[in-house]
Scaffold this active site. Structure first.
Site, mmCIF file in Angstrom:
data_model
loop_
_atom_site.group_PDB
_atom_site.id
_atom_site.type_symbol
_atom_site.label_atom_id
_atom_site.label_comp_id
_atom_site.label_asym_id
_atom_site.label_seq_id
_atom_site.Cartn_x
_atom_site.Cartn_y
_atom_site.Cartn_z
ATOM 1 N N ASP A 36 0.855 -1.187 0.000
ATOM 2 C CA ASP A 36 0.000 0.000 0.000
ATOM 3 C C ASP A 36 0.892 1.239 0.000
ATOM 4 O O ASP A 36 2.013 1.181 -0.529
ATOM 5 C CB ASP A 36 -0.924 -0.057 1.238
ATOM 6 C CG ASP A 36 -2.258 0.624 0.990
ATOM 7 O OD1 ASP A 36 -2.241 1.834 0.706
ATOM 8 O OD2 ASP A 36 -3.311 -0.046 1.063
ATOM 9 N N HIS B 291 -4.542 6.269 3.036
ATOM 10 C CA HIS B 291 -5.051 5.005 2.483
ATOM 11 C C HIS B 291 -4.426 3.783 3.163
ATOM 12 O O HIS B 291 -5.131 2.872 3.607
ATOM 13 C CB HIS B 291 -4.774 4.992 0.979
ATOM 14 C CG HIS B 291 -5.356 3.838 0.233
ATOM 15 N ND1 HIS B 291 -4.746 2.603 0.187
ATOM 16 C CD2 HIS B 291 -6.487 3.728 -0.504
ATOM 17 C CE1 HIS B 291 -5.490 1.789 -0.552
ATOM 18 N NE2 HIS B 291 -6.542 2.442 -0.991
ATOM 19 N N SER C 211 -10.937 -0.907 -1.991
ATOM 20 C CA SER C 211 -9.754 -0.837 -1.131
ATOM 21 C C SER C 211 -10.099 -1.144 0.313
ATOM 22 O O SER C 211 -9.260 -1.632 1.064
ATOM 23 C CB SER C 211 -9.149 0.569 -1.161
ATOM 24 O OG SER C 211 -8.325 0.737 -2.262
#
Ligand SMILES: *[C@@H]1O[C@H](CO)[C@@H](O)[C@H](O)[C@H]1NC(C)=O
Ligand SMILES: *[C@@H]1O[C@H](CO)[C@@H](O)[C@H](O)[C@H]1NC(C)=O
Ligand SMILES: *[C@@H]1O[C@H](CO)[C@@H](O)[C@H](O)[C@H]1NC(C)=O
Ligand SMILES: *[C@@H]1O[C@H](CO)[C@@H](O)[C@H](O)[C@H]1NC(C)=O
Ligand SMILES: *[C@@H]1O[C@H](CO)[C@@H](O)[C@H](O)[C@H]1NC(C)=O
Ligand SMILES: *[C@@H]1O[C@H](CO)[C@@H](O)[C@H](O)[C@H]1NC(C)=O
Length: 778
Positions: free
Chosen positions: A148, A221, A566
Site C-alpha cells: 500500500d 489510504h 480498497s
C-alpha cells in the site's frame, strides 16, 4: 549464455541509439530460483546478464533497478530495444517484459470525485461474540503483509500493548527512512519497507513535501487499510464531527502487520490526484514479502482496466506468493457499475467486491412546505437553524467564459449577488464535490446541496465537507429543482447530519464496485466475494485531511470514513487471517474456498442482495456473496487447488511460457473451466458441458452430502454422482457437473455476453457448500 558482442562498431551504434532513444524499464524474468543460492550470488548473476548486453560495467550498474532474489528470479533494468532482443535470445531468460508506463492505482473511489465514508458494522463481529476471534487467538500468530502507501505508526490502532513477542519465523526488517526508524516498528507493526525506484524513474525524485521517503503514510489510504485488517480495538473512535462513533477495530485485532510501501503521490496538474504504484516496485515488494514470511498479502491496488496476466505484475507476483501458500487478497476495482470492469482476476487471487453495511449518515433537507428530502452527509459544520432561500446553481451563475446554466458549481461560476445567504443546489459532475461546496461558500452562500446527476443514480456519497452541505439522490435533485422553479420564494434548511443504524436493505452492492464478466478468462467467474466497502471508519494519518484533498483540507483526524474496494479487500484479508490461525495447514485455495462457499446472498430484509439502485444484483457484482467468516471457519468441504494446479491452468489458457517456461505442460491440458474453483462460469454453451470438480472433506469424518441446484434460466444442472459419502477427514471426492442448454429456450436475442445465473450446493443438512454458476449461450 550467448557470446558477448564485442564489435566496437556495434557498440558505438548501440550507444548512439541509447542517446537518442530513451531506455525503458523492463523486467528480465528467469522464473523461479533453482536450489539454495546465496543472495549476493543471485544478484551477481543478474549483473552478469545485464553487463553482457551493456557496454560497460558502470552502464550495467546504473541501469539495474531491482534484483528480485527471493521467490521471483529476475531483475528490473533500463534497457534499449536492442538490449531486450539480445536478452530474449538467451536461453536462461524466460521472458522480458516491459514495465507498464501507467501505474497501478489505489482502489478508493476518489479520482476527481471522492466517495464518502462508515465503520464496518461487520456482520461477523456482531454474531461472533468472541467465538471465532478467540478460537483464532485474534489472529496473533498470523502475519499480514500490506502492499500500500505506508502506515501512520503512532495511531492507537497499532499499539502493541499486551501482545506476545514477534513470531520467530519472521525474517522481515524495519527499514529506516524519513520520519521513520526502527522504533516505529513494534509487536503489531513487525516490519516496514519501501520501494520507489520505478516511481522515481517515471516521475522523478519523490517530492518530500508531498510524501515521506519511508514507510510512513502521508495520504491515509495505507493506514486505513492496515487498521481494517488488524487495528486494535479503540473505544470512542469517530470521524470528524463524531460520525460513526463507537469502537474501531480491525477484523483480526492481534494479527501482525508488515508494511510494504510501493505507492507514491501521482504527479500532475492537481496535487489531489492520489497515488500511483509502479509495477516493478510492487513486484519487489511482493518478492520481499514472500521472503519475509507473511501469511496473507492484502493488496488494495489494481489497474483501472482488466489486463492479461502476463502484463500484470500483481498476477505474476501473486502466483509466486501462492507457491509459498500465501493467501493473496485483492480489491476488484472501483469502475462499476459498468460490466467488464474488474481487475485482479487471476484465479490464484481472492478478488473482493464492495457493498454497504446497515448504517447511513442522514442530513435531511427540510422545505418550507414541511416536506423532507433525505440527504447524506458527514459534514461536521452546520448551518444556522432557520430557513434560507433555496436556489439552483444554474440560475445564479454570473456570465463568464463557461457554459452557463450548467449547475455544476465549478470554481468561480457563481454570482455572489445572487448567492449571498442562500442554499445552492449543485449538480455532480465535472469537478470534485468538496470544491463545489467551497464554491458556494466563496460566493457567500450558507449551504450546498450536492445533487446526483442521472448517471450517479442511487449512489449518494457521504462527504466531510468544509461547509454545510448534504448529498441527494438524482430523483431528489429533480424534486428540488421542481420545487425551486414552482415557488416564488422557496426556502429550506439542511439539518445537521446523524449516524443512523440498522438501515435497510443491507448489504447492498456499491455502485462503484467493479463488475464482471471477467474478460481476461471467461471460464473463471469473478469477483469472488463481497465485503463492506462503503463508509468504513478506520485509522487515518495525521498529516492529510479526511477528504485526502491535501491542497484544501487541512483538518487533522485520527479516524476517518472512507469507501472503495480498497476497504472491502482488507476485511476479507482479516477473515483469511483468522481462518489461517484456526486452520494453519490449509492451502490458500482452501481458505478462499471456505470463504466463498459459505458467503451469503440474502440481505437484512430476507431478500436477495441488491444493487444500490434496488434491482437484484448478480454474481458478477458479488461473486459467491457476502463474506461470513464465522461460517467460513467450518465450511464442511473445500475446493482445494495447489500451485501445480494453477500452473496446469496456465497451460490450459496458453500463458505458461510467459510465466514459467520450464513447467512441462501436459500434452492435452484440461479445459480452464476444470480448474478446481469454487464457482463455475461457462462461456457460450449451446449443448452440454461437463465440468470436473474435487471436494475435500474438512468437516466431520463421517458425512453424507447431497447435491442440489438452481439452474440458470434456460439451462439444467446435474451432478454425477449426486451423493458424496465421506468416511474420513481429508478424503477427496470427484464429481462432474453437467450443464445442458435447453434448446427450446434459446433466447431470441442471442448475445454471448449475456449471462444467466444459478447455483449448485452440497449439503449434509448443516453445512451448505454453495457455488454460483454463470452461463452464456453460444
Ligand atoms: C517452474 O515450475 C516448476 C514447477 O513448480 C519448478 O519445479 C521449476 O523449478 C520452475 N522452473 C523455473 C525455471 O523456474
Ligand atoms: C527514532 O526517532 C525518534 C524520533 O525522532 C527518536 O526519538 C528515537 O531515538 C529514534 N530511535 C532510533 C532507534 O533511532
Ligand atoms: C454515538 O453517540 C451518540 C450520541 O452521543 C450516542 O447516543 C450513541 O450511543 C453512540 N453510539 C455508539 C455506538 O457509541
Ligand atoms: C455525473 O457525475 C459524474 C461524476 O459523479 C460525472 O462523471 C458525469 O459526467 C456526470 N454526468 C453529467 C451528465 O454531468
Ligand atoms: C454449437 O457450437 C458449435 C461451435 O461453435 C457449432 O459448431 C455447433 O454448430 C453449435 N451447435 C448448435 C446446435 O447450435
Ligand atoms: C467426469 O467426466 C469425465 C470426462 O467426461 C470422466 O472421465 C470421469 O470419469 C467423470 N467423473 C466422474 C466422477 O463421474
Amino acid at each position: 549464455m550467448k557470446a558477448i558482442v564485442t564489435s566496437s562498431f556495434f557498440l558505438l551504434l548501440l550507444s548512439l541509439a541509447s542517446c537518442t532513444q530513451k531506455n525503458k524499464i523492463y523486467v528480465v524474468y528467469f522464473g523461479e530460483h533453482s536450489g539454495d543460492k546465496a543472495l549476493d550470488e543471485i544478484e551477481k548473476t543478474h549483473y552478469s546478464y545485464l553487463s553482457s548486453v551493456k557496454a560497460t560495467e558502470e552502464g550495467a550498474k546504473a541501469s539495474l533497478l531491482y534484483s528480485y532474489k527471493h521467490s521471483i528470479n529476475g531483475f528490473a533494468a533500463l534497457l534499449s530495444k536492442e538490449e531486450v532482443s539480445k536478452l530474449q535470445e538467451m536461453k536462461e531468460v524466460i521472458s522480458v517484459f516491459k514495465s507498464q508506463p501507467k501505474g497501478y492505482s489505489l482502489h478508493t473511489t476518489r479520482s476527481w470525485e471522492f466517495v464518502g465514508l462508515r465503520e464496518p458494522l461487520n456482520p461477523f463481529r456482531k454474531e461472533s461474540k468472541g467465538d471465532l476471534l478467540s478460537k483464532a487467538k485474534y489472529g496473533e500468530d498470523v502475519i499480514v503483509g500490506m502492499i500500500d502507501n505506508g502506515v501512520w505508526p503512532e495511531s492507537q490502532s497499532f499499539s502493541d500493548k499486551g501482545m506476545e513477542p514477534v513470531p520467530k519465523r519472521w525474517k522481515g526488517i524495519c527499514q529506516a527512512g524519513t520520519n521513520f526508524n526502527s522504533s516505529n516498528c513494534n509487536k503489531k507493526i513487525i516490519g516496514a519497507r519501501y520501494y520507489f525506484k520505478g516511481y522515481e524513474y517515471v516521475y522523478g525524485p519523490i517530492d518530500e513535501k508531498e510524501d515521506y521517503k519511508s514507510a510512513r503514510d502521508k495520504d491515509g489510504h495505507g493506514t486505513h487499510t492496515a487498521s481494517i485488517v488488524a487495528g486494535r480495538a479503540v473505544a470512542g473512535a469517530s470521524a470528524v464531527g463524531g460520525f460513526a462513533n463507537g469502537t474501531a477495530s480491525g477484523g483480526a485485532p492481534l494479527a501482525r502487520l508488515a508494511i510494504y510501501k510501493a505507492c507514491w503521490p501521482f504527479k500532475g496538474q492537481s496535487k489531489d490526484l492520489g497515488n500511483t504504484c509502479i509495477d516493478i516496485d510492487m513486484l519487489a515488494a511482493i518478492d520481499d514479502a514472500i521472503h519475509d514470511g507473511v501469511d496473507i498479502l492484502s493488496i488494495s491496488i489494481g489497474y483501472s482496466n482488466p489486463i492479461p496476466y502476463k502484463d500484470d505484475m500483481i498476477a505474476r507476483g501473486a502466483l509466486h506468493a501462492t507457491k509459498n501458500n500465501i493467501v493473496v487478497v485483492c480489491s476488484a476495482g472501483n469502475k462499476g457499475p459498468a460490466p467488464k470492469t474488474l481487475s485482479n482476476v487471476a484465479p490464484w487471487i481472492l478478488t473482493v467486491a464492495a457493498s454497504t453495511v446497515d448504517r447511513s449518515f442522514h442530513a435531511p433537507i427540510v422545505l418550507d412546505n414541511g416536506g423532507i428530502i433525505d440527504g447524506q452527509s458527514i459534514t461536521p459544520v452546520h448551518m444556522e437553524n432557520k430557513l434560507h432561500r433555496l436556489v439552483y446553481a444554474g440560475h445564479v451563475e454570473h456570465s463568464g467564459n463557461f457554459e452557463q446554466n450548467s449547475g455544476y458549481c465549478l470554481p468561480d461560476t457563481l454570482n455572489p449577488d445572487k448567492v449571498e445567504g442562500k442554499i445552492v443546489l449543485c449538480i455532480r459532475g465535472q469537478g470534485g464535490r468538496l470544491q463545489k461546496s467551497l464554491e458556494v461558500k466563496r460566493a457567500g452562500g450558507v449551504g450546498a446541496i450536492i445533487g446526483n446527476n442521472k448517471t450517479n443514480g442511487a449512489d449518494v456519497p457521504c462527504d466531510a465537507h468544509l461547509f454545510p452541505a448534504t448529498g441527494v439522490l438524482y430523483q431528489d435533485s429533480l424534486k428540488l429543482l421542481r420545487y425551486i422553479t414552482s415557488k416564488k420564494n422557496p426556502m429550506a434548511h439542511i439539518l445537521p447530519g446523524k449516524t443512523v443504524l440498522y438501515t435497510k436493505p443491507a448489504p447492498s452492492m456499491a455502485s462503484f464496485s467493479s463488475r464482471g464478466p471477467n474478460i481476461v478468462d471467461p471460464s473463471i467467474l469473478k469477483p469472488d466475494i463481497t465485503a463492506p466497502g462503503v463508509n468504513i471508519l478506520a485509522a487515518w494519518t495525521e498529516t492529510d485531511g479526511p477528504t485526502r484533498m491535501s491542497s484544501i483540507d487541512f483538518r487533522v483526524v485520527k479516524y476517518n470514513i472512507f469507501s472503495g474496494t480498497s476497504m472491502s479487500c482488507p476485511h476479507v484479508s482479516a477473515a483469511a487471517a483468522l481462518l489461517k490461525a484456526i486452520h494453519p495447514t490449509w492451502s490458500s485455495a482452501a481458505i478462499r474456498s471456505a470463504l466463498m462457499t459459505t458467503a451469503g446472498t440474502i440481505n437484512n430484509m430476507g431478500k436477495p442482495l441488491t444493487d444500490e439502485n434496488g434491482s437484484p444484483a448478480t454474481p458478477f457484482a458479488y461473486g459467491s456473496g457476502h463474506f461470513d467468516p464465522q461460517k467460513a471457519a467450518d465450511p464442511g468441504l473445500v475446493y482445494d487447488a495447489s500451485y501445480n494446479d494453477y500452473l496446469v491452468y496456465t497451460c490450459s489458457i496458453g500463458v505458461t511460457k510467459d510465466l514459467n517456461v520450464s513447467f512441462n505442460c501436459p500434452n492435452s491440458p484440461p479445459e480452464p473451466v476444470n480448474l478446481n474453483y469454487p464457482s463455475i462460469q461457462i462461456h457460450m454453451l449451446n449443448d452440454t458441458k461437463t465440468v470436473q470438480r474435487i471436494v475435500t472433506n474438512v468437516g466431520s469424518s463421517n458425512s453424507v452430502y447431497t447435491f442440489s441446484a438452481k439452474p440458470p434460466q434456460g439451462f439444467s444442472i446435474k451432478a454425477s454422482p449426486n451423493v458424496l459419502n465421506f468416511d474420513s477427514v481429508g478424503q477427496k471426492k470427484r464429481f462432474n457437473v453437467t450443464v445442458r442448454a435447453r434448446r427450446a429456450q434459446v433466447p431470441t436475442k442471442y448475445d454471448p455476453e449475456q449471462y444467466y445465473f444459478g447455483w449448485f450446493a452440497w449439503s449434509n443438512g448443516i453445512q451448505h457448500v454453495r457455488s454460483p454458476v454463470a452461463v452464456s449461450w453460444g
